[in-house]
Design a protein around this motif. Structure first.
Motif, PDB file in Angstrom:
ATOM      1  N   ASN A   1       0.837  -1.203   0.000  1.00  0.00           N
ATOM      2  CA  ASN A   1       0.000   0.000   0.000  1.00  0.00           C
ATOM      3  C   ASN A   1       0.871   1.252   0.000  1.00  0.00           C
ATOM      4  O   ASN A   1       2.108   1.166   0.099  1.00  0.00           O
ATOM      5  CB  ASN A   1      -0.994  -0.035   1.168  1.00  0.00           C
ATOM      6  N   PRO A   2       0.278   2.429  -0.121  1.00  0.00           N
ATOM      7  CA  PRO A   2       1.075   3.666  -0.186  1.00  0.00           C
ATOM      8  C   PRO A   2       1.961   3.911   1.043  1.00  0.00           C
ATOM      9  O   PRO A   2       2.946   4.637   0.962  1.00  0.00           O
ATOM     10  CB  PRO A   2       0.018   4.763  -0.323  1.00  0.00           C
ATOM     11  N   ASN A   3       1.618   3.301   2.169  1.00  0.00           N
ATOM     12  CA  ASN A   3       2.443   3.445   3.377  1.00  0.00           C
ATOM     13  C   ASN A   3       3.636   2.495   3.382  1.00  0.00           C
ATOM     14  O   ASN A   3       4.437   2.517   4.313  1.00  0.00           O
ATOM     15  CB  ASN A   3       1.606   3.194   4.632  1.00  0.00           C
ATOM     16  N   GLY A   4       3.711   1.627   2.370  1.00  0.00           N
ATOM     17  CA  GLY A   4       4.807   0.665   2.297  1.00  0.00           C
ATOM     18  C   GLY A   4       4.510  -0.646   3.005  1.00  0.00           C
ATOM     19  O   GLY A   4       5.386  -1.503   3.105  1.00  0.00           O
ATOM     20  N   ASP A   5       3.287  -0.820   3.495  1.00  0.00           N
ATOM     21  CA  ASP A   5       2.912  -2.052   4.182  1.00  0.00           C
ATOM     22  C   ASP A   5       2.499  -3.108   3.164  1.00  0.00           C
ATOM     23  O   ASP A   5       1.820  -2.809   2.189  1.00  0.00           O
ATOM     24  CB  ASP A   5       1.736  -1.808   5.141  1.00  0.00           C
ATOM     25  N   ASN A   6       2.896  -4.345   3.415  1.00  0.00           N
ATOM     26  CA  ASN A   6       2.490  -5.452   2.556  1.00  0.00           C
ATOM     27  C   ASN A   6       1.150  -5.992   3.049  1.00  0.00           C
ATOM     28  O   ASN A   6       1.010  -6.331   4.223  1.00  0.00           O
ATOM     29  CB  ASN A   6       3.546  -6.561   2.595  1.00  0.00           C
ATOM     30  N   LEU A   7       0.157  -6.014   2.176  1.00  0.00           N
ATOM     31  CA  LEU A   7      -1.154  -6.548   2.520  1.00  0.00           C
ATOM     32  C   LEU A   7      -1.392  -7.830   1.732  1.00  0.00           C
ATOM     33  O   LEU A   7      -1.143  -7.877   0.534  1.00  0.00           O
ATOM     34  CB  LEU A   7      -2.254  -5.539   2.174  1.00  0.00           C
ATOM     35  N   THR A   8      -1.875  -8.842   2.420  1.00  0.00           N
ATOM     36  CA  THR A   8      -2.156 -10.117   1.780  1.00  0.00           C
ATOM     37  C   THR A   8      -3.653 -10.243   1.517  1.00  0.00           C
ATOM     38  O   THR A   8      -4.458  -9.430   1.977  1.00  0.00           O
ATOM     39  CB  THR A   8      -1.717 -11.277   2.682  1.00  0.00           C
ATOM     40  N   TYR A   9      -4.001 -11.292   0.824  1.00  0.00           N
ATOM     41  CA  TYR A   9      -5.407 -11.618   0.568  1.00  0.00           C
ATOM     42  C   TYR A   9      -6.158 -11.697   1.888  1.00  0.00           C
ATOM     43  O   TYR A   9      -7.242 -11.136   2.038  1.00  0.00           O
ATOM     44  CB  TYR A   9      -5.454 -12.952  -0.172  1.00  0.00           C
ATOM     45  N   THR A  10      -5.568 -12.368   2.866  1.00  0.00           N
ATOM     46  CA  THR A  10      -6.189 -12.532   4.192  1.00  0.00           C
ATOM     47  C   THR A  10      -6.374 -11.174   4.866  1.00  0.00           C
ATOM     48  O   THR A  10      -7.397 -10.942   5.514  1.00  0.00           O
ATOM     49  CB  THR A  10      -5.342 -13.458   5.066  1.00  0.00           C
ATOM     50  N   ASP A  11      -5.405 -10.284   4.734  1.00  0.00           N
ATOM     51  CA  ASP A  11      -5.541  -8.934   5.310  1.00  0.00           C
ATOM     52  C   ASP A  11      -6.751  -8.217   4.716  1.00  0.00           C
ATOM     53  O   ASP A  11      -7.486  -7.537   5.433  1.00  0.00           O
ATOM     54  CB  ASP A  11      -4.289  -8.094   5.045  1.00  0.00           C
ATOM     55  N   LEU A  12      -6.952  -8.349   3.409  1.00  0.00           N
ATOM     56  CA  LEU A  12      -8.083  -7.684   2.757  1.00  0.00           C
ATOM     57  C   LEU A  12      -9.414  -8.313   3.154  1.00  0.00           C
ATOM     58  O   LEU A  12     -10.425  -7.613   3.227  1.00  0.00           O
ATOM     59  CB  LEU A  12      -7.904  -7.702   1.239  1.00  0.00           C
TER      60      LEU A  12
END
Length: 64
Positions: free
Chosen positions: A49-60
């Motif tokens: 994301n724009p903050n540099g955090d990695n988001l996974t399918y589970t996070d979404l």
């Protein structure tokens, strides 16, 4: 352009329209919309994301 190519382009376009609706917080940005979007993604999907955090399918899925 053959039918397969046209179908692929349309699918990518339609997915981007749904993502745009979700990110803009439109009235259609419901859990149902996110479910539609996630059905288009692999369970191995991830994004930064724009903050540099990695988001996974589970996070979404958390937002459903």
């Amino acid at each position: 352009m053959n039918l397969f190519t046209q179908s692929a382009i349309r699918e990518v376009y339609d997915c981007h329209v749904l993502i745009q609706e979700w990110l803009h917080g439109s009235e259609q940005a419901t859990a149902g919309l996110l479910i539609k979007i996630l059905k288009m993604f692999s369970p191995d999907f991830s994004m930064v994301n724009p903050n540099g955090d990695n988001l996974t399918y589970t996070d979404l899925e958390f937002f459903i």
